[in-house]
Scaffold this motif. Structure first.
Motif, short mmCIF file in Angstrom:
data_model
loop_
_atom_site.label_atom_id
_atom_site.label_comp_id
_atom_site.label_asym_id
_atom_site.label_seq_id
_atom_site.Cartn_x
_atom_site.Cartn_y
_atom_site.Cartn_z
N ASP A 52 7.03 -13.39 1.16
CA ASP A 52 6.74 -12.84 -0.17
C ASP A 52 6.82 -11.31 -0.15
O ASP A 52 5.90 -10.63 0.30
CB ASP A 52 5.37 -13.30 -0.66
CG ASP A 52 5.25 -13.18 -2.17
OD1 ASP A 52 5.96 -12.35 -2.75
OD2 ASP A 52 4.44 -13.93 -2.77
N ILE A 53 7.94 -10.78 -0.66
CA ILE A 53 8.17 -9.34 -0.69
C ILE A 53 7.21 -8.65 -1.65
O ILE A 53 7.05 -7.41 -1.61
CB ILE A 53 9.63 -9.05 -1.09
CG1 ILE A 53 10.59 -9.85 -0.20
CG2 ILE A 53 9.96 -7.58 -0.96
CD1 ILE A 53 10.49 -9.53 1.26
N ARG A 54 6.55 -9.43 -2.51
CA ARG A 54 5.59 -8.83 -3.45
C ARG A 54 4.40 -8.19 -2.73
O ARG A 54 3.62 -7.48 -3.36
CB ARG A 54 5.12 -9.89 -4.44
CG ARG A 54 6.24 -10.45 -5.32
CD ARG A 54 5.74 -11.58 -6.20
NE ARG A 54 6.83 -12.25 -6.90
CZ ARG A 54 7.54 -13.26 -6.40
NH1 ARG A 54 7.25 -13.71 -5.18
NH2 ARG A 54 8.51 -13.81 -7.08
N SER A 55 4.28 -8.43 -1.45
CA SER A 55 3.23 -7.77 -0.67
C SER A 55 3.35 -6.25 -0.77
O SER A 55 2.37 -5.52 -0.66
CB SER A 55 3.30 -8.20 0.81
OG SER A 55 3.14 -9.59 0.94
N PHE A 56 4.58 -5.77 -0.99
CA PHE A 56 4.81 -4.33 -1.06
C PHE A 56 4.30 -3.70 -2.35
O PHE A 56 4.35 -2.47 -2.49
CB PHE A 56 6.30 -4.03 -0.88
CG PHE A 56 6.79 -4.17 0.53
CD1 PHE A 56 6.45 -3.23 1.50
CD2 PHE A 56 7.57 -5.25 0.91
CE1 PHE A 56 6.88 -3.36 2.80
CE2 PHE A 56 8.01 -5.39 2.21
CZ PHE A 56 7.67 -4.45 3.16
N LYS A 57 3.83 -4.50 -3.30
CA LYS A 57 3.27 -3.90 -4.52
C LYS A 57 1.88 -3.32 -4.27
O LYS A 57 1.34 -2.61 -5.10
CB LYS A 57 3.23 -4.93 -5.65
CG LYS A 57 2.22 -6.03 -5.47
CD LYS A 57 2.30 -7.04 -6.63
CE LYS A 57 1.30 -8.18 -6.46
NZ LYS A 57 1.39 -9.15 -7.55
N PHE A 58 1.31 -3.62 -3.08
CA PHE A 58 0.02 -3.05 -2.71
C PHE A 58 0.26 -1.77 -1.93
O PHE A 58 0.86 -1.81 -0.84
CB PHE A 58 -0.79 -4.05 -1.88
CG PHE A 58 -1.09 -5.33 -2.62
CD1 PHE A 58 -2.16 -5.41 -3.50
CD2 PHE A 58 -0.28 -6.45 -2.48
CE1 PHE A 58 -2.43 -6.58 -4.19
CE2 PHE A 58 -0.54 -7.62 -3.16
CZ PHE A 58 -1.62 -7.68 -4.04
N PRO A 59 -0.14 -0.61 -2.46
CA PRO A 59 0.22 0.69 -1.87
C PRO A 59 -0.17 0.85 -0.40
O PRO A 59 0.60 1.38 0.39
CB PRO A 59 -0.53 1.70 -2.76
CG PRO A 59 -0.77 0.98 -4.05
CD PRO A 59 -0.94 -0.46 -3.69
#
Length: 486
Positions: free
Chosen positions: A269-276
């Motif tokens: 899940d690449i959305r992990s990168f939305k956490f700064p």
């Protein structure tokens, strides 16, 4: 919260009555010996070339193949930890690793030795993600630093001590003892895990996307293989084997990322990168792994090629720093729990900048004591950065992202390590060749030593630049207060 995303994560089991220490010990023992093997065999290559009657480029597959399998398997670990229990994953990984060690120990020729190494790599590739995911579930964010520091003991210490330990073994025994001695510890680890390891999560068995697995394998495998092939059999940046595999890998990786963002149940899940905090950690770890692995590769060249030290002596010179790096990791973990990341990462990166500058001033007249002190200080500074940064970044992720965040960071570390070694050795080789071109007697031992120093100097100048970038990044670290559900 995305319901489909939540479903993709392993469901936590009831861990209120689980004793955490036996689980931590069983994980660390198994992971230590599996990760140790990543660097344990390399020093035996000259002996293996003679005994197995193979060329250096063929023998290189024992290292390249190992990195390739790990680079391919780690991304898939985010899916595997959701399909199997903690016990199944860990015991399966250790059994595969043990079988591989047995095959290596009794290999009649190169082919069987390569098969054994690939089996070892498969076990190692699954081991670290399982260990980190288990720690994230077992320990709350406010107590996670000390536990992650124990993992740092394994991640940093095991590969660093590998060359020294193998040099000591090969000084008295043949190369097969590198596997004979590991085998009983691997079996003991399986027994300890069988008795003490408990399941900390329940498999949710999300949908398997075959195309994602194929793209991941081609993407990460192509990049790792391409960079690992630099220098193999005279291959350089202009060699088709190098640039084509990197290009194909990069295209497949881009397609992989696009597909993950469109899937309800992504493999990673690449959305992990939305956490700064997680994104900042990922960038910092890439720089640190490139610095660590490049230094581990450059310093032996400096010690042996310029200062005339033996393999065993150069290993001993690097041993104190490696020991301190591992021993300090649990301490920095506890300090992280108490003071947060800034108190460790900012001083650590500031110290690294100073140390890397001193490395750019190294010459053939530099004393061994100076090099010993510089290496010790460098390894201590890295231990102040690596695990605190990783713990801080993972702390911000919701629990459903743990398998994905773990897989992402471990994959980036593996790829960054491969790129770092290839890139810095390439810079060193070019600097060495450039120096010898301007030399009146390029075959003279003194000129060859000076050329090696010149090449290493060029590489450390770039490393110095990386350390400055790390210091700037460190200023943006803030303590994460816990998972931000989103």
């Amino acid at each position: 919260m995305n319901p489909s995303g939540a479903a993709a994560a392993s469901a936590p089991a009831d861990i209120s009555h689980i004793k955490k220490l036996p689980i931590l010990v069983s994980l660390i023992v198994g992971a230590f010996f599996s990760i140790l093997n990543e660097t344990l065999l390399n020093i035996a290559f000259p002996e293996l070339m003679v005994e197995l009657k193979v060329s250096a480029s063929t023998l290189q597959w024992l290292a390249t193949g190992y990195m390739l399998v790990v680079g391919v398997l780690v991304p898939a670990s985010a899916l595997l930890v959701q399909w199997f229990t903690t016990r199944q994953m860990f015991l399966g990984a250790m059994i595969i690793f043990t079988v591989g060690t047995f095959v290596c120990a009794f290999a009649p020729g190169f082919e069987f030795l390569l098969i054994g190494r690939l089996l070892q790599a498969a076990g190692s590739g699954l081991m670290l993600p399982v260990m980190m995911n288990t720690i994230l579930i077992l320990y709350p964010p406010e107590k996670r630093g000390a536990a992650m520091g124990s993992i740092g003991l394994v991640i940093m210490f095991a590969p660093a001590i590998g060359p020294t330990l193998s040099g000591l073994i090969l000084d008295s025994f043949e190369w097969r003892w590198l596997f004979y001695l590991v085998l009983p510890f691997a079996i003991i680890s399986i027994i300890i895990a069988f008795v003490y390891l408990k399941n900390v999560s329940q498999p949710t068995k999300p949908k398997v996307d075959v195309l994602s697995i194929i793209l991941s394998t081609i993407g990460f495998g192509g990049i790792v293989y391409g960079f690992s092939s630099l220098g193999e059999g005279g291959a350089g940046w202009s060699h088709p084997k190098v640039y084509w595999t990197i290009i194909v890998g990069a295209v497949a990786l881009l397609l992989f990322v696009i597909r993950q963002l469109r899937l309800k149940d992504p493999l990673m899940d690449i959305r992990s990168f939305k956490f700064p905090a997680f994104t900042l950690t990922a960038i910092m770890l890439i720089i640190m792994m490139m610095t660590l692995f490049s230094s581990m590769s450059l310093l032996p060249f400096l010690f042996q090629g310029a200062l005339g030290m033996t393999v065993f002596a150069s290993g001993l010179l690097m041993l104190p720093g490696s020991l301190l790096n591992g021993l300090i990791s649990p301490i920095t973990g506890k300090l992280f729990d108490k003071f947060g990341p800034r108190a460790l990462i900012i001083p650590g990166t500031a110290a690294l900048v100073i140390i890397m500058w001193f490395f750019t001033q190294v010459s053939v007249e530099t004393s061994k004591v100076t090099l010993l002190i510089l290496h010790i200080c460098m390894m201590i500074s890295i231990s102040m950065i690596m695990m605190p940064a990783q713990t801080n970044g993972m702390n911000q992720l919701p629990a459903r992202y743990y398998p994905h965040g773990t897989a992402i960071l471990n994959t980036l570390q593996q790829v960054a390590g491969a790129i770092g070694v290839a890139f810095f050795i390439s810079v060193m080789s070019n600097g060495q060749a450039s120096f010898l071109k301007g030399s009146s007697d390029p075959t003279a031992p003194g000129q060859m030593a000076e050329a090696m120093v010149a090449g290493v100097h060029n590489a450390f100048v770039i490393g110095f630049g990386f350390s400055i970038v790390a210091l700037i990044l460190a200023l943006f670290f803030k303590r994460t207060k816990g998972p931000a559900e989103s």
